[in-house]
Design an enzyme around this catalytic site. Structure first.
Site, PDB file in Angstrom:
ATOM      1  CB  THR A  25      -0.902  -0.004   1.234  1.00 21.74           C
ATOM      2  OG1 THR A  25      -1.748  -1.259   1.140  1.00 21.74           O
ATOM      3  CG2 THR A  25      -1.731   1.201   1.432  1.00 21.74           C
ATOM      4  CD  GLN A  97      -3.494  -7.878  -1.685  1.00 19.58           C
ATOM      5  OE1 GLN A  97      -3.346  -6.869  -1.173  1.00 19.58           O
ATOM      6  NE2 GLN A  97      -2.872  -8.780  -1.251  1.00 19.58           N
ATOM      7  CG  HIS A 178      -5.870  -8.961   0.544  1.00 13.28           C
ATOM      8  ND1 HIS A 178      -5.041  -9.626   1.858  1.00 13.28           N
ATOM      9  CD2 HIS A 178      -5.337  -7.694   1.023  1.00 13.28           C
ATOM     10  CE1 HIS A 178      -4.443  -8.906   2.622  1.00 13.28           C
ATOM     11  NE2 HIS A 178      -4.416  -7.738   2.001  1.00 13.28           N
ATOM     12  CG  ASN A 181      -1.908  -8.677   6.031  1.00 13.19           C
ATOM     13  OD1 ASN A 181      -1.400  -9.845   6.821  1.00 13.19           O
ATOM     14  ND2 ASN A 181      -1.415  -8.239   4.998  1.00 13.19           N
ATOM     15  CE1 TYR A 183      -6.819  -4.050   6.095  1.00 14.23           C
ATOM     16  CE2 TYR A 183      -5.387  -5.754   4.936  1.00 14.23           C
ATOM     17  CZ  TYR A 183      -5.949  -4.615   5.313  1.00 14.23           C
ATOM     18  OH  TYR A 183      -4.675  -3.467   5.828  1.00 14.23           O
ATOM     19  NE  ARG A 230      -0.016 -11.042   1.038  1.00 11.41           N
ATOM     20  CZ  ARG A 230       0.348  -9.817   1.508  1.00 11.41           C
ATOM     21  NH1 ARG A 230      -0.341  -9.085   1.848  1.00 11.41           N
ATOM     22  NH2 ARG A 230       1.792  -9.688   1.682  1.00 11.41           N
ATOM     23  CG  ASN A 238      -5.354  -4.470  10.092  1.00  9.39           C
ATOM     24  OD1 ASN A 238      -5.218  -3.387  10.163  1.00  9.39           O
ATOM     25  ND2 ASN A 238      -5.019  -4.969   8.668  1.00  9.39           N
ATOM     26  N   GLY A 328       8.911  -7.251  -0.169  1.00 11.26           N
ATOM     27  CA  GLY A 328       8.279  -6.250  -0.051  1.00 11.26           C
ATOM     28  C   GLY A 328       9.267  -5.039  -0.238  1.00 11.26           C
TER      29      GLY A 328
END
Length: 370
Positions: A25, A97, A178, A181, A183, A230, A238, A328
């Site tokens: 991001t 993604q 996605h 993480n 979400y 992923r 999060n 990354g």
């Protein structure tokens, strides 16, 4: 023995090497529209075997951070078409993604200032990124979400389908779902964020139902060979948590084995943090996870991620422990990372202060080797 520099076919996508750009991001898409600078940014890194874009919202409701791109409006798709054209002109391959943040949002980012949505009305102990009136960025606590009604889920599934189709129409070589993480899809998977008592809560099978309903429509729409996924079995990102991640994600990968996906992307440990982070009472067994996938008949490429340095990446590829390695910060700071790895050259250091928001500085101005 295979090396990082060997070509590989993942599903329907031919890759020049095993080096992958992880989704990062960058908060540089005002009004959710990728800019011409994004086309430069991605095309600079097109020598990596595969580029995975920054997480991209499938709908306005799926937005959770300021100035992140979308896939749901014509100007957004036009912006992405310039990116995919630039990457392909440079000889690269790129997937987008697909992202719905769920509860990791703020009501100022939601349609009509509404509450974010989630499996259950549990506020995440997390923050999101907002843009102030003066143009500066700031991190803010996420807003109280509301629990999704059963009747709303088909609409979100349809948003995923439309986004996958829009991605291919915009020139992407495929998509990455996605489901990591903390979400929305990950929120459904984990007992810490999913307290539902209907057919989408309770048992592992119920909590995974929504994920596979989404995957069904995406693979039917664009083909499993253009689809990756992923997951992040133990990350606390999060405010995601589950006391028994091993059986949960064993079930998930065994179900994934029935799909002829391009790849399965695994974040090992805490996203951006310790690789040995664990949830539950024992360390997570990633070797057993892959074995469960292959024993169930899965053949997708296995992509690993999180704090891989060049030496560790070369080792896991040579041993056959992974087929692809996602980088990354190293690829963020080294657009010519593949060349640098081949030549054992020094690596640029990432400028953390320019990660989120801003312009060309820390985005397209990292030097490449002559």
């Amino acid at each position: 023995m295979p090396t990082l520099f060997d070509p590989i076919k993942v599903g329907d996508i031919e890759l020049a090497n095993r080096v992958v750009m992880a989704p990062l991001t960058r908060n540089r898409s005002p009004n959710a529209v990728p800019t011409p600078l994004a086309a430069t940014y991605y095309s600079q890194r097109a020598t990596a075997g595969l580029l995975i874009t920054e997480a991209t919202a499938i709908s306005h409701q799926g937005q959770g951070y300021a100035d992140v791109p979308g896939l749901y409006a014509p100007d957004q798709l036009a912006g992405w078409k310039k990116v995919t054209d630039a990457v392909h002109a440079a000889g690269g391959k790129i997937v987008v993604q697909l992202w719905h943040v769920g509860r990791i949002s703020h009501n100022t980012l939601q349609p009509n200032g509404a509450a974010p949505v989630a499996p259950s009305a549990i506020t995440a102990k997390s923050k999101t990124f907002l843009i102030n009136a003066d143009g500066s960025g700031t991190f803010a606590e996420t807003s109280q979400p509301r629990a999704l009604d059963l009747a709303e889920l088909p609409g979100i599934i349809e948003d995923y389908r439309k986004a996958a189709r829009a991605a291919v129409d915009a020139g992407f070589d495929g998509v990455e779902l996605h489901a990591a993480n903390g979400y929305l899809l990950d929120q459904f998977l984990r007992s810490g964020s999913n307290h539902r008592t209907d057919t989408y809560g309770g048992s592992i099978e119920n909590r995974a139902r929504f994920l596979f309903e989404v995957l069904d429509v995406i693979t039917k729409e664009i083909g499993a060979g253009r689809t990756g996924i992923r997951i992040s079995p133990v990350t606390p990102a999060n405010d995601s948590s589950d006391p028994e991640p091993q059986p949960l994600f064993t079930y998930v990968v065994e179900k994934l084995a029935a799909y002829k996906l391009a790849y399965v992307h695994i974040i090992e440990g805490a996203t951006g943090g310790p690789r040995d982070f664990q949830q539950g009472d024992k360390p997570f067994d990633y070797v057993a996870l892959r074995a469960a996938y292959t024993d169930a008949g899965g053949h997708a490429a296995w992509m690993v991620n999180n704090a891989y340095d060049p030496a560790l990446a070369e080792t896991v590829i040579a041993k056959g422990e992974a087929d692809l390695v996602a980088f990354g910060k190293l690829l963020l700071a080294n657009p010519d990372l593949v060349k640098r790895l081949r030549e054992r050259a020094d690596l640029n250091k990432p400028d953390n202060a320019t990660f989120y928001g801003g312009g060309a500085k820390g985005y397209t101005d990292y030097p490449a080797l002559p």
